[in-house]
Design an enzyme around this catalytic site. Structure first.
Site, PDB file in Angstrom:
ATOM      1  CG  ASP A 264      46.214   4.450  18.826  1.00 38.44           C
ATOM      2  OD1 ASP A 264      45.366   5.343  18.734  1.00 38.44           O
ATOM      3  OD2 ASP A 264      47.212   4.528  19.588  1.00 38.44           O
TER       4      ASP A 264
HETATM    5  C1  GLC Z   1      47.415   6.722  22.124  1.00 40.97           C
HETATM    6  C2  GLC Z   1      46.669   7.584  21.122  1.00 40.97           C
HETATM    7  C3  GLC Z   1      47.501   7.970  19.930  1.00 40.97           C
HETATM    8  C4  GLC Z   1      48.941   8.141  20.371  1.00 40.97           C
HETATM    9  C5  GLC Z   1      49.447   6.755  20.737  1.00 40.97           C
HETATM   10  C6  GLC Z   1      50.901   6.782  21.197  1.00 40.97           C
HETATM   11  O1  GLC Z   1      46.576   5.680  22.561  1.00 40.97           O
HETATM   12  O2  GLC Z   1      45.431   7.076  20.641  1.00 40.97           O
HETATM   13  O3  GLC Z   1      46.937   9.179  19.401  1.00 40.97           O
HETATM   14  O4  GLC Z   1      49.717   8.682  19.324  1.00 40.97           O
HETATM   15  O5  GLC Z   1      48.657   6.164  21.756  1.00 40.97           O
HETATM   16  O6  GLC Z   1      51.021   7.514  22.363  1.00 40.97           O
END
Ligand code: GLC
Length: 716
Positions: A264
């Site tokens: 993430d």
């Molecule tokens: C965010 C979220 C994740 C998302 C990613 C990209 O922090 O936790 O669900 O897909 O970043 O935006």
């Protein structure tokens, strides 16, 4: 490109180019605007390294994708096309209801269709991969991200997750260029953050993790999901970005996932904040060793992985190959501008029809005393409240959704009701006493008052945790004042999480949960309030009586001192001194304008064996003239089990229409495998013995039967 050609390409790549493929950044590194969904980067990338990275996340338009891809292919040595990924969570420009709303349909056909249509729009904008479905198991609505989940039941979540993956990916990503590769997230346990506070600690037993958190990911993998995103939290004290046992053993070996694992946002750098690594080089080394292929929005891999002296070149080739293979499956080597169409035929109209249909399937009629709803079109109706004319109805994950083009409730009702008065959308936070008097006069003069209340999209989703989940005081006061002026009060709720409605429930004749209903929300609600659509949604997540009951699930355990009808006054039982144990509205609850009830149940036998499944038939009666759709639910209780088991678990559901003043039947088939659960050795199998089953239109009001699971010989 043939597999042999991919291997040849790999052989040409330098170490720096291989590491580059493991890196993902936002469009601003290419001087393009894009979606920032996390802390801004505090590091830079040299131009040389920039033209070695493997993927970009968060673009908004086809033009941006084309510009970035073109410049990248011109500048990069090996001209390996970039992958473009985005959060296409419930639509791209045309926005569908939030996932928790879609879960209220209990329909994987719906999630599949919504995913397919979302991919239509997103691929035209040059997106290749979506960071969806979110398959987190949730029991705590203090956590704002419940809005993007499928709710509190692991089996329902698994089925809806299957629908999303099928809808996004189709069957052949190379030829079906209007489909997206899906990335199931967040692996694993993110929904169990302590205190419901985002990014907080998680402590889950292996049995709980395997029983309730893993099934939806297993379902996604069985449907062929292409990517898995690891979560921000630890499991067993190890952050998921470097949790080798769960990535390499559970995810890859046990579940057989052979796709791409992506972290993430900035999760690798955040290992330092967790104080589990001393520097970025150690973060890079340990995350890579654990099996994280792509580093999203940190510079640990790009600037520090090469420093790792024990970097296993074979493991590196495997990770790079998984990414190149995904690019190849998407046909990017042949067409780096996949999905982008010069003369695309307009589809917004068709999508908006689908949005409205999806919204109407997602509304949940929580209460409807005295049949206040549906509204008769000749009635005098007064609409007011902070969400009455609000276009903030798309939800927190609707990045490029056109809020200004959303149909709000006032617009929707104006199309349907000739005698509608809409309260001016002045500041609702605190009407003056004079304004209250004026509002009350208008309410008194009306047949029905509709109060549109709830949350702003900013109060929901990621980084939007709440310690209190009741409506704001000013909204509660508005309910009380309007109820004092007119008893026929209908509350329409726009929210992204189960709220504590205890304070307003007694004052409203009807309460309709519309969640964040998407681009056609106002129209869908209006058609439902006047009865053109008969509500059919069922709650995928319980509405507690108080935030103190959280985390909460209908899958409660009986405890050694269960609270029963008979011992309510006893001291030494498992209960609260100040509220009941039950939710205000239970999982599976949802009324209809029709008078539906379970009239009878029958079962094929008293015994169930591996070879002899049990069939259970339910008869649903409609004691009204209006046909109604509903979801009949089958729950089971294991009466004597090796491990503690919930008092009730959803095993199956059937959706059916019951014509006016008739009955309709549905049949469930229960197998021995359905009765399995995770034992101490983390394998899933049933215990022989007695079971009870429950059939209902929600998880509380049910008809009950029982049977015994026997060995084959005993049973026959
Ligand atoms: C965010 C979220 C994740 C998302 C990613 C990209 O922090 O936790 O669900 O897909 O970043 O935006």
């Amino acid at each position: 490109m043939k597999k042999s050609e991919l291997k040849e390409l790999m052989n040409e790549m330098t170490l720096a180019e291989k590491i580059g493929q493991l890196v993902q950044v936002t469009p601003d590194f290419f001087n393009q605007s894009g979606e920032i969904t996390g802390p801004a980067a505090e590091w830079q990338l040299s131009e040389n390294k920039l033209f070695q990275i493997g993927s970009v996340l968060g673009t908004h338009t086809a033009e941006q994708v084309a510009t970035i891809q073109k410049s990248y292919l011109e500048e990069s040595r090996l001209k390996i096309p970039l992958l473009f990924m985005a959060d296409v969570i419930h639509g791209y420009e045309t926005i569908f209801p939030i996932p928790l709303a879609l879960a209220s349909s209990f329909s994987s056909e719906l999630t599949e269709e919504v995913a397919r249509l979302s991919a239509l729009e997103a691929t035209r904008a040059g997106v290749h991969v979506t960071f969806s479905p979110m398959a987190d198991h949730v029991m705590d609505s203090r956590w704002g991200r419940v809005l993007e989940s499928n709710g509190e039941d692991p089996i329902l979540s698994a089925e809806l997750t299957r629908g999303y993956v099928r809808g996004y990916q189709g069957t052949d990503l190379e030829t079906e260029t209007e489909r997206l590769a899906a990335c199931v997230k967040h692996f694993i346990g993110y929904g169990a953050v302590q205190g419901g506070r985002d990014y907080n600690h998680v402590d889950l037993s292996p049995i709980e993790l395997y029983q309730n958190y893993l099934p939806a990911f297993q379902a996604a993998i069985e449907e062929g999901v292409k990517l898995v995103m690891t979560s921000f939290n630890p499991i067993n004290g190890q952050l998921m970005s470097l949790n080798r046992p769960l990535i390499k053993e559970t995810l890859r070996q046990e579940l057989g996932f052979n796709g791409v694992v992506i972290s993430d946002w900035n999760a690798l750098e955040e290992l330092l904040a967790h104080r589990v690594v001393g520097d970025k080089q150690q973060a890079a080394a340990e995350a890579f060793e654990a099996g994280t292929d792509i580093d999203m929005m940190s510079d640990c891999y790009i600037n520090h992985l090469a420093e790792y002296s024990d970097l296993d070149s074979h493991a590196l080739d495997e990770a790079v190959y998984r990414i190149l293979k995904l690019k190849n499956e998407l046909g990017l080597f042949e067409n780096p501008f996949r999905g982008i169409q010069e003369e695309a035929k307009p589809i917004e109209g068709a999508l908006r029809i689908a949005v409205k249909e999806a919204a109407m399937k997602s509304f949940v009629l929580l209460k409807n005393d005295s049949d206040t709803l549906p509204i008769r079109t000749q009635q005098q109706v007064f609409l007011l409240g902070p969400k009455a004319s609000s276009k903030d109805i798309l939800g927190a994950w609707s990045w490029i959704g056109k809020t200004e083009q959303a149909i709000d409730l006032a617009e929707g009702l104006t199309e349907q009701l000739p005698h509608l008065t809409v309260g001016a959308a002045e500041s609702w936070a605190e009407p003056s006493e004079a304004e209250y008097v004026k509002l009350s006069e208008e309410a008194k003069a009306s047949d029905v008052v509709i109060l549109a209340l709830g949350e702003s999209s900013e109060e929901t989703g990621e980084a939007a945790s709440k310690a209190e989940i009741c409506l704001p005081e000013y909204q509660i006061k508005l309910v009380k004042r309007m109820a004092a002026a007119n008893k026929n009060l209908v509350v329409v709720l726009f929210n992204g999480r189960p709220l504590d409605l205890t304070a307003i429930e007694p004052y409203a004749k009807s309460i309709v949960e519309v969640w964040f209903p998407g681009s056609e929300g106002g129209r869908a609600i209006a058609e439902t309030l006047i009865g053109q659509h008969n509500p059919e949604g069922k709650l995928p997540m319980s509405f507690p009586r108080a935030v103190g009951q959280l985390p909460f699930s209908y899958q409660a355990y009986s405890t050694g001192r269960p609270l029963t009808e008979q011992n309510q006054q006893e001291k030494y039982v498992s209960k609260y001194m100040d509220v009941g144990n039950e939710p205000l509205y239970p999982f599976g609850h949802g009324l209809s304008y029709s008078k539906l009830s379970i009239e009878a149940i029958t079962q094929s036998a008293e015994v169930l064996t591996e070879d002899e499944p049990l069939t259970i038939q339910a008869t649903v009666r409609n004691d009204s003239a209006q046909a109604g759709n509903t979801t009949v639910q089958l729950y089971v209780e294991d009466q004597v089990s090796e491990l503690v088991r919930p008092v009730k678990e959803l095993k199956s559901w059937q959706q059916l229409t019951v014509a006016g003043n008739t009955t309709a039947q549905c049949t469930f088939t229960l197998t021995a495998a359905d009765l399995g659960y995770v034992h101490s050795n983390l394998t899933r199998y049933p215990d022989l013995g007695k079971f009870r089953f429950f059939v209902g239109l929600d998880s509380q009001n049910t008809l009950t039967g029982q049977f015994e699971l026997c060995e084959k010989s005993e049973g026959l």
